[in-house]
Design an enzyme around this catalytic site. Structure first.
Site, PDB file in Angstrom:
ATOM      1  N   LYS A 192       0.731  -1.121  -0.290  1.00  0.00           N
ATOM      2  CA  LYS A 192      -0.051   0.028  -0.147  1.00  0.00           C
ATOM      3  C   LYS A 192       0.746   1.202  -0.107  1.00  0.00           C
ATOM      4  O   LYS A 192       0.515   2.200  -0.707  1.00  0.00           O
ATOM      5  CB  LYS A 192      -1.050   0.110   1.200  1.00  0.00           C
ATOM      6  N   ARG A 217     -10.403   0.019   8.257  1.00  0.00           N
ATOM      7  CA  ARG A 217     -10.050  -1.373   8.632  1.00  0.00           C
ATOM      8  C   ARG A 217     -11.126  -2.198   9.040  1.00  0.00           C
ATOM      9  O   ARG A 217     -10.607  -3.294   9.614  1.00  0.00           O
ATOM     10  CB  ARG A 217      -8.767  -1.166   9.467  1.00  0.00           C
ATOM     11  N   ARG A 219      11.723  -6.400   6.154  1.00  0.00           N
ATOM     12  CA  ARG A 219      11.987  -4.832   5.731  1.00  0.00           C
ATOM     13  C   ARG A 219      12.873  -4.143   6.723  1.00  0.00           C
ATOM     14  O   ARG A 219      12.741  -4.333   7.965  1.00  0.00           O
ATOM     15  CB  ARG A 219      10.296  -4.302   5.894  1.00  0.00           C
ATOM     16  N   ARG A 260      10.728  -1.833  11.917  1.00  0.00           N
ATOM     17  CA  ARG A 260       9.702  -1.315  12.725  1.00  0.00           C
ATOM     18  C   ARG A 260       9.458  -2.367  13.728  1.00  0.00           C
ATOM     19  O   ARG A 260       9.569  -3.414  13.753  1.00  0.00           O
ATOM     20  CB  ARG A 260       8.433  -1.288  11.651  1.00  0.00           C
ATOM     21  N   ARG A 263      -0.856  -9.520  13.137  1.00  0.00           N
ATOM     22  CA  ARG A 263      -1.513  -8.408  12.059  1.00  0.00           C
ATOM     23  C   ARG A 263      -2.245  -9.135  11.121  1.00  0.00           C
ATOM     24  O   ARG A 263      -3.346  -8.790  10.556  1.00  0.00           O
ATOM     25  CB  ARG A 263      -0.125  -7.639  11.477  1.00  0.00           C
TER      26      ARG A 263
HETATM   27  P1  AP5 Z   1       4.815  -1.633   1.876  1.00  0.00           P
HETATM   28  O1  AP5 Z   1       4.363  -0.874   0.801  1.00  0.00           O
HETATM   29  O2  AP5 Z   1       5.296  -0.975   3.237  1.00  0.00           O
HETATM   30  O3  AP5 Z   1       3.330  -2.312   2.326  1.00  0.00           O
HETATM   31  P2  AP5 Z   1       2.068  -1.744   3.268  1.00  0.00           P
HETATM   32  O4  AP5 Z   1       1.041  -2.541   2.755  1.00  0.00           O
HETATM   33  O5  AP5 Z   1       2.139  -0.439   3.285  1.00  0.00           O
HETATM   34  O6  AP5 Z   1       2.667  -2.473   4.658  1.00  0.00           O
HETATM   35  P3  AP5 Z   1       2.470  -1.620   5.901  1.00  0.00           P
HETATM   36  O7  AP5 Z   1       3.075  -2.763   6.761  1.00  0.00           O
HETATM   37  O8  AP5 Z   1       2.767  -0.362   6.038  1.00  0.00           O
HETATM   38  O9  AP5 Z   1       0.897  -2.146   6.169  1.00  0.00           O
HETATM   39  P4  AP5 Z   1       0.170  -2.137   7.511  1.00  0.00           P
HETATM   40  O10 AP5 Z   1      -1.216  -2.147   6.959  1.00  0.00           O
HETATM   41  O11 AP5 Z   1       0.472  -3.264   8.375  1.00  0.00           O
HETATM   42  O12 AP5 Z   1       0.644  -0.720   8.566  1.00  0.00           O
HETATM   43  P5  AP5 Z   1       0.123   0.597   8.761  1.00  0.00           P
HETATM   44  O13 AP5 Z   1       1.172   1.494   9.065  1.00  0.00           O
HETATM   45  O14 AP5 Z   1      -1.092   0.884   7.685  1.00  0.00           O
HETATM   46  O15 AP5 Z   1       5.473  -2.969   1.555  1.00  0.00           O
HETATM   47  C1  AP5 Z   1       5.929  -4.019   2.636  1.00  0.00           C
HETATM   48  C2  AP5 Z   1       7.433  -4.561   1.684  1.00  0.00           C
HETATM   49  O16 AP5 Z   1       7.096  -5.013   0.636  1.00  0.00           O
HETATM   50  C3  AP5 Z   1       8.400  -3.373   1.958  1.00  0.00           C
HETATM   51  O17 AP5 Z   1       9.614  -3.691   2.125  1.00  0.00           O
HETATM   52  C4  AP5 Z   1       8.321  -3.112   0.169  1.00  0.00           C
HETATM   53  O18 AP5 Z   1       9.494  -2.634  -0.258  1.00  0.00           O
HETATM   54  C5  AP5 Z   1       7.958  -4.429  -0.184  1.00  0.00           C
HETATM   55  N1  AP5 Z   1       7.148  -4.603  -1.338  1.00  0.00           N
HETATM   56  C6  AP5 Z   1       6.104  -3.654  -1.718  1.00  0.00           C
HETATM   57  N2  AP5 Z   1       5.506  -4.176  -3.001  1.00  0.00           N
HETATM   58  C7  AP5 Z   1       6.417  -5.105  -3.319  1.00  0.00           C
HETATM   59  C8  AP5 Z   1       6.636  -5.926  -4.703  1.00  0.00           C
HETATM   60  N3  AP5 Z   1       5.536  -5.846  -5.608  1.00  0.00           N
HETATM   61  N4  AP5 Z   1       7.453  -6.895  -4.637  1.00  0.00           N
HETATM   62  C9  AP5 Z   1       8.195  -7.113  -3.832  1.00  0.00           C
HETATM   63  N5  AP5 Z   1       8.261  -6.391  -2.543  1.00  0.00           N
HETATM   64  C10 AP5 Z   1       7.433  -5.637  -2.390  1.00  0.00           C
HETATM   65  O19 AP5 Z   1      -0.518   0.308  10.156  1.00  0.00           O
HETATM   66  C11 AP5 Z   1       0.316  -0.424  11.558  1.00  0.00           C
HETATM   67  C12 AP5 Z   1      -0.488  -0.268  12.563  1.00  0.00           C
HETATM   68  O20 AP5 Z   1      -1.230   0.948  12.821  1.00  0.00           O
HETATM   69  C13 AP5 Z   1      -1.709  -1.047  12.517  1.00  0.00           C
HETATM   70  O21 AP5 Z   1      -1.379  -2.592  12.684  1.00  0.00           O
HETATM   71  C14 AP5 Z   1      -2.625  -0.755  13.605  1.00  0.00           C
HETATM   72  O22 AP5 Z   1      -2.184  -1.159  14.893  1.00  0.00           O
HETATM   73  C15 AP5 Z   1      -2.567   0.772  13.428  1.00  0.00           C
HETATM   74  N6  AP5 Z   1      -3.477   1.193  12.381  1.00  0.00           N
HETATM   75  C16 AP5 Z   1      -3.383   1.950  11.214  1.00  0.00           C
HETATM   76  N7  AP5 Z   1      -4.262   2.253  10.587  1.00  0.00           N
HETATM   77  C17 AP5 Z   1      -5.364   1.759  11.161  1.00  0.00           C
HETATM   78  C18 AP5 Z   1      -6.839   2.007  11.334  1.00  0.00           C
HETATM   79  N8  AP5 Z   1      -7.354   2.498  10.191  1.00  0.00           N
HETATM   80  N9  AP5 Z   1      -7.463   1.434  12.222  1.00  0.00           N
HETATM   81  C19 AP5 Z   1      -7.079   0.945  13.370  1.00  0.00           C
HETATM   82  N10 AP5 Z   1      -5.717   0.857  13.756  1.00  0.00           N
HETATM   83  C20 AP5 Z   1      -4.925   1.354  12.641  1.00  0.00           C
END
Ligand code: AP5
Length: 214
Positions: free
Chosen positions: A13, A88, A127, A160, A171
């Site tokens: 994402k 979410r 990562r 992280r 997660r």
């Molecule tokens: P990346 O692009 O970072 O993936 P992502 O989907 O953004 O992953 P996140 O870990 O950031 O998602 P998340 O939803 O768990 O975290 P968030 O910060 O939203 O890519 C991941 C890796 O893969 C990277 O190394 C990248 O280089 C690699 N990659 C990408 N595309 C690739 C490809 N095509 N091929 C190969 N490699 C690739 O949330 C974190 C926490 O915050 C949650 O757990 C929760 O506690 C809280 N939170 C956030 N939003 C909410 C909400 N709406 N409600 C409640 N709690 C929330």
């Protein structure tokens, strides 16, 4: 234009968000990034969110909904927004619809990146990120320099807290239990666009462009 970026942790994402937001000239709003920025600044919101993030659980809806509602009311978001990691839960999706309806608009697309759990675990566990400029590395695919410093800005390279294997597992469970029902929710409303996220990044981006009819 309001676009939701949906998908499991590690689906890509954040990786795809910049290009999509750039094409539409809309702000990229990542709830995870907002919580991490608050934590870095030691705000009460950041400290509260950390309790849930470190466990791989969701921050309670009431905190997230208020935060996003306020953000969507800011001037730059009045022309649209790319929502990354929000909603979410079905409760958050309902609250978002109500908030947007109150502003005379609605969701245009919900873009879902699909990737299998096995691939996600490898991506997240390996990562590494730069604290300075946010550059991403992967211990197997693009290893960070041995001195632990970013080649772009010399910032510290770190993992992280929620990228530990135990937290990744939770997660993913939380995603399947609480977030994946949104796939059907948006499909029923004719807003779902699905893209295969398990392909080279440029191929995924091309899929996103096609799915959004660009
Ligand atoms: P990346 O692009 O970072 O993936 P992502 O989907 O953004 O992953 P996140 O870990 O950031 O998602 P998340 O939803 O768990 O975290 P968030 O910060 O939203 O890519 C991941 C890796 O893969 C990277 O190394 C990248 O280089 C690699 N990659 C990408 N595309 C690739 C490809 N095509 N091929 C190969 N490699 C690739 O949330 C974190 C926490 O915050 C949650 O757990 C929760 O506690 C809280 N939170 C956030 N939003 C909410 C909400 N709406 N409600 C409640 N709690 C929330």
């Amino acid at each position: 234009m309001i676009i939701i970026l949906l998908g499991p942790p590690g689906a890509g994402k954040g990786t795809q968000a910049g290009a999509i937001a750039g094409r539409f000239g809309i702000p990229h709003i990542s709830t995870g990034d907002i919580f991490r920025a608050n934590l870095k600044n030691g705000t009460p919101l950041g400290l509260e969110a950390k309790k849930y993030m470190d466990a791989g659980s969701l921050v309670p809806d009431e905190l997230v909904v208020r935060l996003v509602g306020d953000r969507l009311g800011e001037t730059d978001a009045l022309k649209g927004a790319l929502l990354d990691g929000f909603p979410r839960t079905v409760g958050q999706a309902d609250a978002l619809s109500a908030c947007l309806a109150g502003q005379g608009r609605g969701v245009d697309h919900c873009l879902c990146l699909e990737v299998d759990d096995g691939v996600l675990i490898k991506r997240l566990a390996g990562r590494r990120l730069c604290r300075g400029c946010g550059a991403g590395f992967h211990v197997d695919f693009s290893p960070p320099p041995a001195d632990g410093r970013c080649p772009n800005c010399r910032g510290e390279i770190y993992q992280r807290d929620d990228d530990s294997e135990a937290t990744i597992e939770n997660r993913l469970k939380v995603y399947h239990d609480q977030t994946s029902p949104l796939i059907a929710w948006y499909a029923e409303r004719g807003l779902l666009r699905v893209v295969d996220g398990d392909a080279p990044m440029a191929t995924v981006e091309a899929g996103v462009v096609r799915a959004l009819g660009l």
